[in-house]
Design a protein around this motif. Structure first.
Motif, PDB file in Angstrom:
ATOM      1  N   ASP A 196     -32.907 -11.005   7.918  1.00  0.00           N
ATOM      2  CA  ASP A 196     -34.260 -10.918   8.461  1.00  0.00           C
ATOM      3  C   ASP A 196     -35.265 -11.294   7.361  1.00  0.00           C
ATOM      4  N   ARG A 230     -23.893  -9.407  11.505  1.00  0.00           N
ATOM      5  CA  ARG A 230     -22.640 -10.095  11.274  1.00  0.00           C
ATOM      6  C   ARG A 230     -22.092 -10.643  12.583  1.00  0.00           C
ATOM      7  N   HIS A 271     -30.751   6.943   7.634  1.00  0.00           N
ATOM      8  CA  HIS A 271     -31.162   5.634   7.146  1.00  0.00           C
ATOM      9  C   HIS A 271     -29.931   4.768   6.886  1.00  0.00           C
ATOM     10  N   LEU A 272     -28.939   5.377   6.248  1.00  0.00           N
ATOM     11  CA  LEU A 272     -27.705   4.651   5.944  1.00  0.00           C
ATOM     12  C   LEU A 272     -27.035   4.159   7.221  1.00  0.00           C
ATOM     13  N   ARG A 320     -27.312  -2.212  11.516  1.00  0.00           N
ATOM     14  CA  ARG A 320     -28.015  -3.484  11.555  1.00  0.00           C
ATOM     15  C   ARG A 320     -27.157  -4.582  10.898  1.00  0.00           C
ATOM     16  N   THR A 321     -26.526  -4.216   9.797  1.00  0.00           N
ATOM     17  CA  THR A 321     -25.671  -5.191   9.115  1.00  0.00           C
ATOM     18  C   THR A 321     -24.565  -5.663  10.033  1.00  0.00           C
ATOM     19  N   GLY A 341     -33.474 -10.396  -5.856  1.00  0.00           N
ATOM     20  CA  GLY A 341     -32.509  -9.498  -5.237  1.00  0.00           C
ATOM     21  C   GLY A 341     -31.418 -10.238  -4.492  1.00  0.00           C
ATOM     22  N   TYR A 342     -31.759 -11.419  -3.919  1.00  0.00           N
ATOM     23  CA  TYR A 342     -30.770 -12.189  -3.174  1.00  0.00           C
ATOM     24  C   TYR A 342     -29.574 -12.558  -4.046  1.00  0.00           C
ATOM     25  N   ARG A 395     -26.477   0.269   8.207  1.00  0.00           N
ATOM     26  CA  ARG A 395     -25.122  -0.248   8.426  1.00  0.00           C
ATOM     27  C   ARG A 395     -24.986  -0.859   9.794  1.00  0.00           C
ATOM     28  N   ASP A 437     -28.098 -14.586   9.819  1.00  0.00           N
ATOM     29  CA  ASP A 437     -27.934 -14.355   8.395  1.00  0.00           C
ATOM     30  C   ASP A 437     -28.720 -13.153   7.906  1.00  0.00           C
TER      31      ASP A 437
END
Lengths: 443, 621
Positions: free
Chosen positions: B500, B493, B481-482, B488-489, B584-585, B486, B498
């Motif tokens: 989803d 980038r 999952h991690l 996806r991040t 959370g943002y 990562r 920005d």
């Protein structure tokens, strides 16, 4: 000066040696063998560098000045001087930040008699590379002005604290500088503010460039001003600026003592939902949280946008340290000692075996001396000794490729590190002690 | 006020009258016969000949020079601050002296009155527009006079305004923080001083003088295919900007003279096209004039004049008066003349041949001289200093001994070496070796001790913790999952995407981003004031900044609440979930704001505690 050539006449009476004449096809019509030899020769040349540890400023602030004037549209470098300079500048930015992660860089262009800011002084390579890529689409025009560019660089470096270096690197393709005032005054102020200027000339040596380098580097213009011979040389001259400049005795005696600076080692966070980063105000998952003010930044190294703390990873520090304690040069091993190892300690590739003449050498060692010299000569001719290189501290042997890799990329000796592991000491501790030693030396 | 003084005078061979009118603050020469066509104006600079009239402002006069008494003709040359020269010829020497005296006294009084009352309306001469225009290339140029120190930059409001205008994002932030949230402007700029400094430098830099004609390149185009005709006609295209025309006039007064004397009959475009094809242009550019160059009855008239518009005769007059540096004075160096030893004279010294080559060399030399002189700091040097410079230039720098640069060598104690010394080194001191050995073993012992004391031996630890298959699979899924998140991040980038986030958040996100940016801005000011160590700043600005920081927090929370209320739903659980998601943002930002405020309040409490403690001590004492 040796004016006689090998043939007996003067050097200038010799026929010209063209680079393409050197390359001869072998019996099978293939160039592979020759090319491999050339590559080997190049590697050996690069091997020897000065491994004396010197005090250097590793927190650097460098302004890269690009000539964007008409003279850069010359096509003597392919495709043009302009395009090639930008390509090399991009490579310089990458290498610079790889070797100096806690340093900053800014880019200025000289065009139409003025200096334009290409990118602000900052620590993010992607921003600089983006700005350089945007330059590609423009055309060079007008005259360059060294004075305007130097004045602007001076302004950009004005706020740099005393523990950081102030450097300017200029890629200069013109033979003139069209200045609005007296450039010697500007050079005087640069010297007073300890700004050091290096210049890479693309056309011919220019007196004012030499003067600028000489005056801002305490009289040393030979290592700071170079005119390129070819593309490869251009790259070498430019990338030489990736190594931090050694501080001179005059400078360091002027600023006695050292100051400490605060740095933060932020912790990485992993998030399932995105949140705003403080540096760009973008929604991003994950990042690093500043230990002092608790805001999130998206990449390191960076100055904290809220509290101004320098945020880095310990690996960044370690990467900067290798300039302070360069890995020692490894000794070439001659055939006498060669049989102690049959394969490279690092990559385990087998070493070349001793040539057939070597046993003869051993047999005849008492009898004839002519054979000995003949063997030595052939050994030297066949690429200097046995292709083995030995680290002076751990005495392990390595092949030439591992030697290059260790000196140019890793900056550590695999043998020494392995020995530390062998002594049941964690690598980490050895490294920490080494860096502590360096830190003390630097302080 | 003096009565106008007038003398008959010849200017460039034409009869006329010269008038000095101190009321209008000008010297004026007008021809006796009015020119035929007088309605065409010109962009003349610094008092150029317009309609045949010459107007020079008195405070533009930089120098007056009269021909020596022994000279047959009585001439006066006026040099203006923009390096234009006008030579007038008056009938008698007495007239010359009188004119010179009047001009000198007027120039002095006008400059002093200008200095005393700068607001006094100086009547500008109607025919001298743009006398001091900004990009005048031969004007004396100065490098930034604005101070670059922090205080200077903070005080310079004009600079700040111009910077805001040039940078849209910054303007938005300024409006938000300073205008909207009452942040003191000084605080706002204090964190942006390097940016301000760069902008100041960008504004202050000027272009150096350059050879204009060399930059104007005619492009030849052939138009044959387009028209479909037989042989294509070659067209020469030249693009000229007003700036370039002005620079040409300044560098080559002869071109201006030709322009002024010919443009009324000729159209402007015709003038320039003829000029660029003429021998005159070739000469000024420093090219050879070939036999094939087409003659031009207008332009060729000026061929014999030099680029200042002077005839050879006038030039001679000037040379008579000029002081010549000893260094290049041939007459003074007669005894060292190499020609006496039988050497041929240098190419530039031969009378007969290479006339056109010589003129090219002279043209280029004069132009370079002029450009260098127009640069500040070069021209004002006295002759002696110039000679010194020349002597220094003669020294061969390559023959000077190389200065050795001494670097600071580091004496590293390579602790790594001594650690390996028992396996490898022979040269290491045995005592140090032992010491290191014992140190290393001590460290190891202590590590083993700590492990065995805390939770048994390592073996026990390992054997007891045989994981079940479910733990392994849970760990595996966690790791994967991690990795996924990562990746996806990183992808996001790279794509510049920005996030989803659902589309319904768009408005909230925009508001949030704005509030977030402002909050970070305030945090930055808060920390810089807190850490500045300046007591004055922390006392005056800090409480204000803390309120702003706290306000930023409420503002962010308000944005979250607004979002929740606009997407109101019946289910309170769902609402709470939604709130949590949106919050959370900015949760990290909220925490940071909270911690900043807490830091400050803790500090204040500490100070108050210290204060009360000190007071109570005082009481007892």
């Amino acid at each position: 000066m040796e004016l006689r050539s090998t043939a007996g006449g003067y050097i200038w009476e010799d026929s010209i040696q063209r680079s393409w004449d050197v390359v001869q096809e072998d019996a099978g019509g293939s160039l592979a063998g020759v090319v491999a030899e050339l590559v080997q020769a190049g590697k050996r040349k690069r091997l020897h560098y000065d491994a004396t540890p010197l005090q250097r400023g590793i927190i650097r602030h460098l302004i890269l000045v690009l000539d964007l004037s008409m003279s850069m549209s010359e096509k003597d470098l392919r495709p043009t001087r302009y395009q090639l300079s930008i390509s090399y500048a991009i490579q310089f930015v990458t290498d610079y930040f790889e070797q100096n992660p806690i340093s900053q860089l800014g880019i200025i262009g000289m065009r139409d008699g003025l200096a334009n800011l290409v990118s602000q002084l900052g620590g993010n390579p992607t921003e600089h590379i983006g700005a350089l890529q945007a330059l590609r689409k423009q055309e060079p025009s007008g005259d360059p002005s060294l004075q305007n560019a130097l004045e602007m660089a001076r302004g950009a470096l004005y706020h740099v604290p005393s523990h950081g270096t102030k450097e300017v690197v200029i890629i200069f393709g013109s033979l003139l500088s069209c200045d609005p005032g007296d450039i010697h005054k500007t050079v005087g102020t640069l010297k007073a503010e300890h700004v050091r200027v290096r210049i890479v000339g693309l056309a011919a040596e220019v007196a004012i460039c030499k003067e600028i380098c000489r005056r801002t580097n305490e009289g040393d213009s030979t290592s700071t001003y170079g005119v390129i011979l070819n593309e490869q040389h251009f790259k070498e001259l430019l990338l030489a600026s990736c190594t931090p400049p050694a501080s001179t005795k005059q400078k360091s005696s002027a600023s006695l003592g050292s100051d400490l600076m605060r740095m933060g080692f932020p912790s990485r966070i992993v998030e399932t939902s995105p949140s705003f980063c403080a540096c760009h105000s973008r929604l991003i998952k994950g990042g690093y949280v500043c230990p002092r003010c608790k805001v999130k930044v998206c990449s390191l190294p960076k100055e904290c946008p809220a509290c101004g703390l320098t945020l880095i990873l310990s690996t960044h520090l370690a990467r900067s340290y290798h300039h302070l304690m360069p890995l020692r040069n490894w000794d070439e091993v001659d055939w006498n000692d060669a049989k102690k190892a049959s394969s490279c300690f690092a990559c385990l590739l087998p070493f070349p075996t001793a040539p057939s003449s070597a046993p003869r050498f051993r047999v005849n060692v008492s009898g004839s001396t002519t054979n000995v010299t003949a063997t030595a000569a052939s050994a030297i001719a066949s690429g200097g000794a046995s292709g083995r290189f030995r680290c002076p501290s751990c005495k392990q042997m390595f092949c030439i490729d591992c030697d290059l890799f260790a000196h140019e990329v890793m900056h550590n000796c695999p043998g020494c590190e392995a020995a530390a592991g062998g002594r049941k000491l964690s690598n980490g501790q050895a490294a920490t002690e080494a860096s502590m030693a360096t830190a003390n030396a630097y302080a | 006020m003096q009565a106008p003084f007038s003398v008959p005078a010849l200017y460039s061979g034409k009869k006329g009258t010269i008038r000095v009118s101190s009321g209008r603050n000008v010297v004026e020469w007008s021809p006796s016969v009015a020119p035929i066509d007088s309605n065409k104006g010109s962009g003349g600079n610094g008092g150029g000949p317009v309609n045949g009239t010459v107007v020079i402002r008195l405070d533009d006069i930089a120098g007056l020079q009269a021909s020596p008494a022994t000279h047959a003709k009585a001439r006066l040359r006026i040099t203006t601050t923009s390096h234009t020269q006008f030579t007038f010829e008056v009938p008698t020497r007495a007239n010359l002296e009188a004119l010179k005296a009047v001009l000198a006294s007027n120039a002095a009084s006008s400059s002093s009155s200008a200095a005393q009352s700068p607001s006094a309306p100086l009547t500008p001469a109607p025919t001298t527009p743009g006398a001091a225009s900004k990009s005048d290339p031969t004007r004396k140029l100065a490098i930034p006079t604005r101070g670059l120190s922090d205080a200077d930059l903070l005080a310079d409001q004009a600079l700040q305004i111009s910077f805001l205008k040039s940078n849209g994002d910054l303007q938005q932030q300024f409006l938000d923080a300073v205008v909207g949230q009452q942040l003191p402007p000084d605080e706002f700029w204090r964190t942006r001083i390097p940016l301000l400094r760069m902008h100041s430098l960008v504004l202050a830099q000027r272009r150096g003088p350059y050879n204009v004609l060399a930059t104007v390149k005619p492009v030849t185009t052939t138009q044959s295919e387009a028209t479909g005709g037989g042989g294509g006609t070659a067209q020469v295209k030249v693009s000229l900007s007003p700036d370039k025309i002005r620079d040409i006039f300044l560098q080559y007064p002869v071109v201006r003279r030709a322009y002024d004397e010919n443009v009324p009959p000729l159209a402007e475009t015709t003038f320039w096209s003829r000029f660029f094809l003429s021998k005159l242009c070739r000469k000024l550019r420093g090219e050879k004039i070939g036999l094939n160059d087409a003659p031009d009855n207008v332009m060729d008239k000026y061929l014999d004049l030099d680029e200042d518009g002077m005839t050879a005769e006038q030039r001679e007059l000037e040379n008579e008066n000029a002081k010549i540096m000893r260094f290049v004075d041939v007459e003074a160096n007669e005894m060292d003349d190499s020609q006496r030893a039988g050497n041929r004279p240098d190419i530039t010294m031969r009378q007969t041949t290479h006339k056109d080559t010589l003129s090219i060399i002279r043209t280029i030399n004069k132009l370079s001289q002029k450009i260098v002189e127009s640069v500040e700091g070069e021209a004002q040097q006295p002759l002696e200093a110039q000679e010194q410079l020349k002597l220094r230039e003669l020294a061969l720098e390559d023959l000077e001994p190389v200065t050795e640069v001494s670097h600071v060598e580091l004496h590293l104690h390579r602790s790594t070496d001594s650690l390996y010394s028992s396996t490898a080194g022979k040269d290491v001191d045995a005592a140090a070796n032992d010491a290191n050995d014992s140190r290393a073993s001590k460290v190891l012992d202590s590590m083993i001790d700590s492990l065995s004391n805390s939770s048994g031996s390592i073996h026990e630890l390992l054997s007891s913790a045989v994981p079940s298959s479910s733990t392994i699979s849970r760990a595996q899924s966690q790791v994967f999952h991690l990795i996924h998140s990562r990746r996806r991040t990183e992808e996001n980038r790279h794509n510049g995407d920005d996030s989803d986030t659902p589309a319904s958040d768009a408005v909230t996100l925009r508001d949030m981003k704005l509030s977030h940016t402002t909050a970070i801005e305030f945090l930055h000011h808060f920390w810089s004031a807190l850490l500045s160590g300046e007591p004055s700043r922390s006392v005056s600005a800090l409480p204000l900044l803390v309120t702003s920081v706290e306000k930023s927090k409420t503002r962010l929370e308000a944005v979250v609440d607004r979002h929740v209320s606009s997407n109101a739903s019946q289910d309170p659980a769902k609402m709470a979930q939604e709130k949590k998601r949106v919050q959370g943002y900015v949760q990290i930002t909220l925490d940071a704001l909270q911690s900043a405020a807490k830091t400050y309040h803790d500090l204040v409490k500490e100070q108050q505690a210290a204060l009360t403690a000190a007071q109570s001590e005082n009481k007892y004492a």
